[in-house]
Motif scaffolding. Structure first.
Motif, PDB file in Angstrom:
ATOM      1  N   LEU A 134       8.269  27.087   8.981  1.00 23.63           N
ATOM      2  CA  LEU A 134       9.019  25.839   9.250  1.00 23.63           C
ATOM      3  C   LEU A 134       7.824  24.809   9.363  1.00 23.63           C
ATOM      4  O   LEU A 134       6.628  25.145   9.639  1.00 23.63           O
ATOM      5  N   ARG A 135       8.066  23.512   8.996  1.00 24.63           N
ATOM      6  CA  ARG A 135       6.908  22.460   9.155  1.00 24.63           C
ATOM      7  C   ARG A 135       6.814  22.030  10.697  1.00 24.63           C
ATOM      8  O   ARG A 135       7.930  21.820  11.286  1.00 24.63           O
ATOM      9  N   HIS A 136       5.768  22.080  11.242  1.00 23.61           N
ATOM     10  CA  HIS A 136       5.439  21.846  12.596  1.00 23.61           C
ATOM     11  C   HIS A 136       5.889  20.159  12.775  1.00 23.61           C
ATOM     12  O   HIS A 136       5.588  19.333  12.075  1.00 23.61           O
ATOM     13  N   TYR A 168      18.443  34.782  23.065  1.00 23.41           N
ATOM     14  CA  TYR A 168      16.940  34.872  22.207  1.00 23.41           C
ATOM     15  C   TYR A 168      15.833  34.098  23.220  1.00 23.41           C
ATOM     16  O   TYR A 168      16.352  33.257  24.110  1.00 23.41           O
ATOM     17  N   ARG A 169      14.879  34.241  22.837  1.00 19.50           N
ATOM     18  CA  ARG A 169      13.637  33.688  23.390  1.00 19.50           C
ATOM     19  C   ARG A 169      12.601  33.377  22.484  1.00 19.50           C
ATOM     20  O   ARG A 169      12.550  34.509  21.596  1.00 19.50           O
ATOM     21  N   ILE A 170      11.696  32.420  22.695  1.00 14.92           N
ATOM     22  CA  ILE A 170      10.625  32.293  21.859  1.00 14.92           C
ATOM     23  C   ILE A 170       9.288  32.765  22.541  1.00 14.92           C
ATOM     24  O   ILE A 170       9.061  32.236  23.566  1.00 14.92           O
ATOM     25  N   ASP A 171       8.475  33.474  22.115  1.00 10.61           N
ATOM     26  CA  ASP A 171       7.457  33.995  22.612  1.00 10.61           C
ATOM     27  C   ASP A 171       7.621  34.535  23.981  1.00 10.61           C
ATOM     28  O   ASP A 171       8.835  35.296  24.214  1.00 10.61           O
ATOM     29  N   GLU A 172       7.169  34.377  25.096  1.00 10.20           N
ATOM     30  CA  GLU A 172       7.588  34.712  26.331  1.00 10.20           C
ATOM     31  C   GLU A 172       8.207  33.691  27.234  1.00 10.20           C
ATOM     32  O   GLU A 172       8.229  33.636  28.279  1.00 10.20           O
ATOM     33  N   GLY A 173       9.025  32.753  26.431  1.00  6.61           N
ATOM     34  CA  GLY A 173       9.793  31.783  27.081  1.00  6.61           C
ATOM     35  C   GLY A 173      10.962  31.981  27.583  1.00  6.61           C
ATOM     36  O   GLY A 173      11.443  33.358  27.793  1.00  6.61           O
ATOM     37  N   ALA A 205       3.282  24.901  19.245  1.00  7.15           N
ATOM     38  CA  ALA A 205       2.153  24.734  18.517  1.00  7.15           C
ATOM     39  C   ALA A 205       2.047  25.383  17.432  1.00  7.15           C
ATOM     40  O   ALA A 205       2.780  26.325  17.058  1.00  7.15           O
ATOM     41  N   PRO A 206       1.152  24.961  16.428  1.00 12.30           N
ATOM     42  CA  PRO A 206       1.199  25.713  14.965  1.00 12.30           C
ATOM     43  C   PRO A 206       0.681  27.133  14.991  1.00 12.30           C
ATOM     44  O   PRO A 206      -0.116  27.354  16.218  1.00 12.30           O
ATOM     45  N   GLY A 207       1.236  27.726  14.413  1.00 18.22           N
ATOM     46  CA  GLY A 207       0.946  29.355  14.340  1.00 18.22           C
ATOM     47  C   GLY A 207       2.167  29.848  14.447  1.00 18.22           C
ATOM     48  O   GLY A 207       3.365  29.456  14.151  1.00 18.22           O
ATOM     49  N   ASP A 229       1.292  22.796   9.933  1.00 18.59           N
ATOM     50  CA  ASP A 229       1.082  21.007   9.635  1.00 18.59           C
ATOM     51  C   ASP A 229       1.353  20.938   7.964  1.00 18.59           C
ATOM     52  O   ASP A 229       0.885  21.638   7.056  1.00 18.59           O
ATOM     53  N   ALA A 230       1.680  19.660   7.873  1.00 22.44           N
ATOM     54  CA  ALA A 230       2.034  19.325   6.244  1.00 22.44           C
ATOM     55  C   ALA A 230       1.778  17.961   6.277  1.00 22.44           C
ATOM     56  O   ALA A 230       2.314  17.047   7.033  1.00 22.44           O
ATOM     57  N   GLU A 231       1.350  17.518   5.179  1.00 27.57           N
ATOM     58  CA  GLU A 231       1.411  15.994   4.820  1.00 27.57           C
ATOM     59  C   GLU A 231       2.503  15.661   3.795  1.00 27.57           C
ATOM     60  O   GLU A 231       2.937  16.431   3.067  1.00 27.57           O
TER      61      GLU A 231
END
Length: 530
Positions: A414-416, A439-444, A497-499, A527-529
């Motif tokens: 997905l685009r940041h 659900y959770r994202i990373d260790e959130g 964060a991007p990644g 990231d995208a332009e």
């Protein structure tokens, strides 16, 4: 001349199938050495119940019984707890005998052949196995093989998933109909595959197990019964009582050619047998066609029959309904709106198919089709665990991945900073409306996912790949995705964060014993332009 007269008199006095005896006798005995023969010292077993197609019978103090010889009926023993039957030559439990005195209707797959009108002795082997943690049962439905190729899929995909695992220690297995897909000559090959598991196995009839050249419902399961015995039966374990019912009413010449329902003789059996069933055991009713109406606005199971059955079950405190047929799975809780007036809602588990979506889809490296069902459930089988206190737990086991309980779908990238309009979807195979999924994202922080009745994106994506392909990707493509009653959604944030980010999902059991494990997937933010 005297020889002719003697021959004539002999014909007059010799029993013939055309003039059969009205009843016969046999013995149910304790087969201590398991050889199937009644040896000296092997006692007759009193109080064992049988059914001869008309009446519930009980053996006397010496284990003897007398049964009516009713043309076309099946004599069977109701297995008591603490015993088991020897296996027949085909590996199935030896607990029945058909009565066929005269020629039956001419059927493509043979029906029941003529045999001498007689009873038989039945051997019950003491079950030396002890269970301290309850009863485990394998529940299959809709193997639905239409060719020897499909039999191979069933054996490699389903049977091999059980072999060599703790699942093979189950005390009982049951298949809830559509054993074959109209080609009843495949029964012997299927039975050989099923027998490899070494588990006593019972079979309920489905709409694809009919003799479609029969001209009436009464003759529509003759070939099935020649292989599997009674189409209505009971089987008792210490923790649970199982009743199998043919609930496919064949209506040749109509559209559709069948409807869900029960016959008068089945109600007669239930009215005789149910008063003898201990109320402290779980009562499991296994059928093929679901009791709920599968098609909105159309009676797919006769409501009057359902209400009559539910009235017979009303005073049992522990009842579970198991059904098949739909090639999807869901949990339904019957109440007054469907004719159930018990103390608590009546649970029906509509079991997913062993063949999934009719053995369709792209083949994997082992040459076995994907077979994911329209609701996103992978093909496989279920298990029922009955605890010593008669509580129960159900689980779904995907073929060759028997511990998987959740399937995830999420975008890969997905685009940041984009508007957060995309989500992760969790298909919780055994989920129902009250299941809590997080659900959770990373260790959130763990957050609730929202249940949504829509098509599983995994199946939709496969549908699109089939649409766009210039050639067939499999023998048959997967069915069109249908709204799933066990799908949950969580929104994926794009302001991290991007990644790469890990998405973890967990589901909480409504009842103890569901083998849910946390599962996860990932997505990337880039990231995208413009």
């Amino acid at each position: 001349m005297r020889a002719l007269i003697a021959s004539f008199l002999l014909l007059l006095t010799t029993p013939a199938f055309a003039a059969p005896p009205e009843s016969c006798s046999g013995v149910v005995f304790e087969d201590r050495n398991g050889d199937g023969m009644r040896n000296p010292g092997e006692r007759g077993l009193p109080g064992i119940r049988l059914h001869d197609g008309a009446q519930l019978l009980v053996t006397g103090a010496d284990g003897a019984y007398t049964a009516a010889l009713v043309e076309g009926e099946t004599l069977f023993v109701i297995k008591p707890a603490g015993f088991r039957f020897r296996a027949r030559g085909d590996g199935l439990p030896d607990f029945w005998r058909n009565t066929r005195i005269g020629e039956g209707p001419a059927l493509k797959y043979g029906g029941i052949p003529v045999q001498a009108p007689q009873c038989r002795d039945f051997a019950l082997v003491p079950d030396a196995r002890t269970r301290t943690d309850g009863l485990d049962v394998l529940v299959f439905t809709d193997p639905q093989v239409k060719s020897s190729v499909d039999v191979g899929y069933y054996e490699r995909d389903i049977v091999d998933s059980v072999l060599g695992t703790p699942l093979q220690q189950a005390a009982l297995g049951i298949s809830l109909g559509d054993i074959a897909h109209d080609d009843l000559s495949l029964y012997p090959a299927l039975n050989r595959a099923t027998a490899r598991m070494g588990v006593p196995w019972l079979h309920v009839a489905g709409n694809h197990d009919l003799d479609f050249d029969a001209t009436r419902d009464e003759d529509s399961l003759l070939t099935f019964r020649n292989s599997y015995g009674p189409d209505t039966f009971a089987w008792e374990e210490a923790e649970a009582v199982f009743i199998g019912l043919d609930d496919v009413v064949y209506r040749p010449g109509t559209t559709p050619a069948y409807i869900g329902g029960l016959r008068a003789d089945q109600f007669a059996f239930l009215e005789q047998y149910l008063p003898t069933v201990p109320r402290d055991r779980l009562l499991v009713i296994g059928v093929h066609i679901p009791f709920f109406d599968a098609a909105p606005g159309r009676e797919t199971f006769r409501h009057a029959d359902r209400e009559r059955l539910f009235a017979l079950l009303r005073d049992f405190p522990h009842v579970l309904l198991l059904s098949g047929h739909s090639h999807a799975q869901r949990h339904v809780f019957h109440d007054a709106s469907t004719g159930w007036h018990g103390a608590k809602p009546l649970h029906e588990y509509n079991v997913g198919a062993a063949c999934g979506s009719f053995w369709s889809g792209v083949k994997d490296a082992d040459g076995i089709p994907d077979a994911t069902m329209a609701d996103g459930t992978p093909n496989g089988f279920a298990t029922l665990h009955v605890a010593p206190d008669r509580g129960y737990a159900l689980a779904w086991h995907p073929a060759r991945d028997v511990d998987a309980q959740i399937a995830l779908h999420a975008p890969r990238v997905l685009r940041h900073g984009a508007w957060p309009g995309n989500g992760v979807y969790a298909n919780v195979f055994m989920g129902r409306s009250e299941t809590r999924v997080e659900y959770r994202i990373d260790e959130g922080e763990w957050k609730p996912m929202q249940r949504t009745e829509q098509a599983d994106p995994r199946v939709l994506a496969e549908n699109l790949r089939d649409d766009e392909a210039g050639n067939l990707r499999g023998y048959d493509r997967l069915p069109e995705a249908a709204p799933s009653p066990h799908l949950w959604r969580g929104t994926l944030p794009t302001n991290l964060a991007p990644g790469e980010h890990r998405v973890s999902v967990r589901a909480f059991a409504v009842t103890p014993g569901w083998p849910y494990d946390e599962t996860s997937t990932t997505y990337r933010l880039v990231d995208a332009e413009p």
